[in-house]
Design an enzyme around this catalytic site. Structure first.
Site, PDB file in Angstrom:
ATOM      1  N   LEU A  32      -3.880  -5.169  -3.959  1.00  0.00           N
ATOM      2  CA  LEU A  32      -3.773  -4.928  -3.126  1.00  0.00           C
ATOM      3  C   LEU A  32      -5.055  -6.121  -2.326  1.00  0.00           C
ATOM      4  CD1 LEU A  32      -3.357  -1.997  -0.321  1.00  0.00           C
ATOM      5  CD2 LEU A  32      -4.550  -1.946  -0.515  1.00  0.00           C
ATOM      6  N   GLU A  90      -8.728  -4.284 -10.837  1.00  0.00           N
ATOM      7  CA  GLU A  90      -9.214  -3.523  -9.192  1.00  0.00           C
ATOM      8  C   GLU A  90     -10.014  -2.010  -9.200  1.00  0.00           C
ATOM      9  OE1 GLU A  90      -7.074  -3.219  -5.793  1.00  0.00           O
ATOM     10  OE2 GLU A  90      -5.095  -3.517  -6.956  1.00  0.00           O
ATOM     11  N   LYS A 136       0.924  -1.278  -0.421  1.00  0.00           N
ATOM     12  CA  LYS A 136      -0.186  -0.083   0.174  1.00  0.00           C
ATOM     13  C   LYS A 136       0.825   1.195  -0.099  1.00  0.00           C
ATOM     14  CE  LYS A 136      -4.440   1.215   1.548  1.00  0.00           C
ATOM     15  NZ  LYS A 136      -5.114   1.706   0.490  1.00  0.00           N
TER      16      LYS A 136
HETATM   17  N1  PDD Z   1      -7.881   2.721  -0.523  1.00  0.00           N
HETATM   18  N2  PDD Z   1      -7.744  -1.256  -3.572  1.00  0.00           N
HETATM   19  C1  PDD Z   1      -7.162  -0.322  -4.066  1.00  0.00           C
HETATM   20  C2  PDD Z   1      -5.843   0.350  -5.256  1.00  0.00           C
HETATM   21  C3  PDD Z   1      -7.055   0.282  -3.113  1.00  0.00           C
HETATM   22  O1  PDD Z   1      -6.292   1.796  -2.740  1.00  0.00           O
HETATM   23  C4  PDD Z   1      -8.409   0.528  -1.609  1.00  0.00           C
HETATM   24  C5  PDD Z   1      -7.966   1.236  -0.716  1.00  0.00           C
HETATM   25  C6  PDD Z   1      -8.505  -1.153  -1.735  1.00  0.00           C
HETATM   26  C7  PDD Z   1      -9.728  -2.049  -0.680  1.00  0.00           C
HETATM   27  O2  PDD Z   1      -8.135  -2.046   0.648  1.00  0.00           O
HETATM   28  P1  PDD Z   1     -10.036  -1.467   1.577  1.00  0.00           P
HETATM   29  O3  PDD Z   1     -10.644  -2.121   1.827  1.00  0.00           O
HETATM   30  O4  PDD Z   1      -8.927  -2.007   2.679  1.00  0.00           O
HETATM   31  O5  PDD Z   1      -9.869   0.131   1.927  1.00  0.00           O
HETATM   32  C8  PDD Z   1      -8.325  -1.984  -2.635  1.00  0.00           C
HETATM   33  C9  PDD Z   1      -8.340   2.969  -0.177  1.00  0.00           C
HETATM   34  C10 PDD Z   1      -9.205   3.613   1.210  1.00  0.00           C
HETATM   35  C11 PDD Z   1      -8.095   4.958   0.017  1.00  0.00           C
HETATM   36  O6  PDD Z   1      -6.188   4.810  -0.746  1.00  0.00           O
HETATM   37  O7  PDD Z   1      -7.920   6.017   0.014  1.00  0.00           O
END
Ligand code: PDD
Length: 283
Positions: free
Chosen positions: A201, A177, A145
């Protein structure tokens, strides 16, 4: 009243929280971030977010000088100081400030920045998301991330300019995604999402949803799917700490499943909200 943010050990009004121009987050995007949801005064699935933070940091060889308990404590303190009951907490850790040089600096101390973002997190959704499909232009370690988000910035800006809420990224003929979310399709009682790998991710909301799919009467099929399959699906869903479990009602101007939020998305969002009352499915 000004928002109180956290910066390297201090709680400060946001306008007083400044960071070096030599910070490697600024110069190289040499850092990791997390976003955790706050719903009805509860911090949701924070342990799982911290586990992913630790993994991302290990993958870029950034030794976190703070314990998990300390970082969770800062989350709670920020919620208290800002009276945050709905929205999210953003966390960013970078390799710290040092004169510009690509290799890791010997002397730099990691920087930790955290701040709250208030936004409504409602059980009911007035309408679903509209998505715009685009090529996935990101690097090959999307499991990390990283704060290097330029490809997502450009994708989500293009989506916004097309009147959409989120981008839907495609590579090698299949969907990777959403711009900042995990993508799912629904066929009957089966939810389909692609397997975890370096290409995506590992979403915490995805992980939370998997814990209650079976007991709610749904099957899970882990496989890649195409844009065409998404367009023909009964429902499409995106999940993220910011969108939670969000029905999709349109992709590239084409209505999905009649153009209304679907029953599967609504049911799963309901369960997510029920569990959020006790800190989420994962704790
Ligand atoms: N983003 N895929 C990507 C590329 C993401 O940036 C995110 C989350 C997710 C979902 O992950 P999670 O369920 O753990 O939030 C999948 C965050 C919320 C952001 O960049 O603001």
């Amino acid at each position: 009243m000004s928002r109180i943010v956290y910066l390297n050990g201090a709680y400060l009004p946001e306008e007083q929280a400044t960071i070096s121009i030599f910070d490697r987050g600024f110069l190289f995007a040499d850092g990791i971030y997390e976003v955790s949801a706050v719903i009805n005064g509860m911090l949701v699935d924070v342990d799982a977010h911290m586990a992913r933070l630790e993994r991302s940091c290990a993958e870029i060889r950034l030794a976190l000088p703070w314990s998990r308990a300390e970082i969770i404590g800062i989350h709670h303190e920020l919620m208290k100081r800002n009276a945050l009951t709905s929205g999210g907490i953003y966390l960013q850790v970078t390799r710290g400030a040092a004169d510009r040089s690509f290799t890791f600096p010997g002397e730099a101390k990691p920087s930790l920045v955290m701040f709250t973002q208030a936004r409504p997190m409602n059980r009911e959704v007035a309408r679903g998301y509209k998505l715009l499909s685009l090529p996935d232009l990101r690097w090959k370690r999307r499991d990390i991330k990283s704060v290097g988000l330029l490809a997502q910035v450009l994708a989500k800006q293009a989506a916004a300019e097309a009147g959409c809420d989120e981008a839907l990224m495609i590579e090698d003929g299949v969907i990777t995604e959403g711009g900042s979310s995990t993508a799912w399709i629904v066929k009957g009682k089966t939810l389909i999402s692609r397997p975890l790998s370096n290409a995506v991710l590992a979403g915490i909301t995805r992980k939370a949803m998997l814990t209650y799919l079976a007991e709610s009467g749904f099957a899970f099929e882990e496989r890649p799917f195409t844009l065409q399959e998404a367009l023909e699906a009964d429902e499409v869903i995106v999940t993220a700490a910011t969108a939670l479990i969000m029905p999709v009602t349109e992709i590239d101007g084409q209505a999905i499943g009649g153009g209304q939020p679907g029953p599967v998305a609504r049911r799963l969002r309901d369960i997510y909200f029920d569990l959020a009352e006790t800190g989420g499915a994962l704790g």
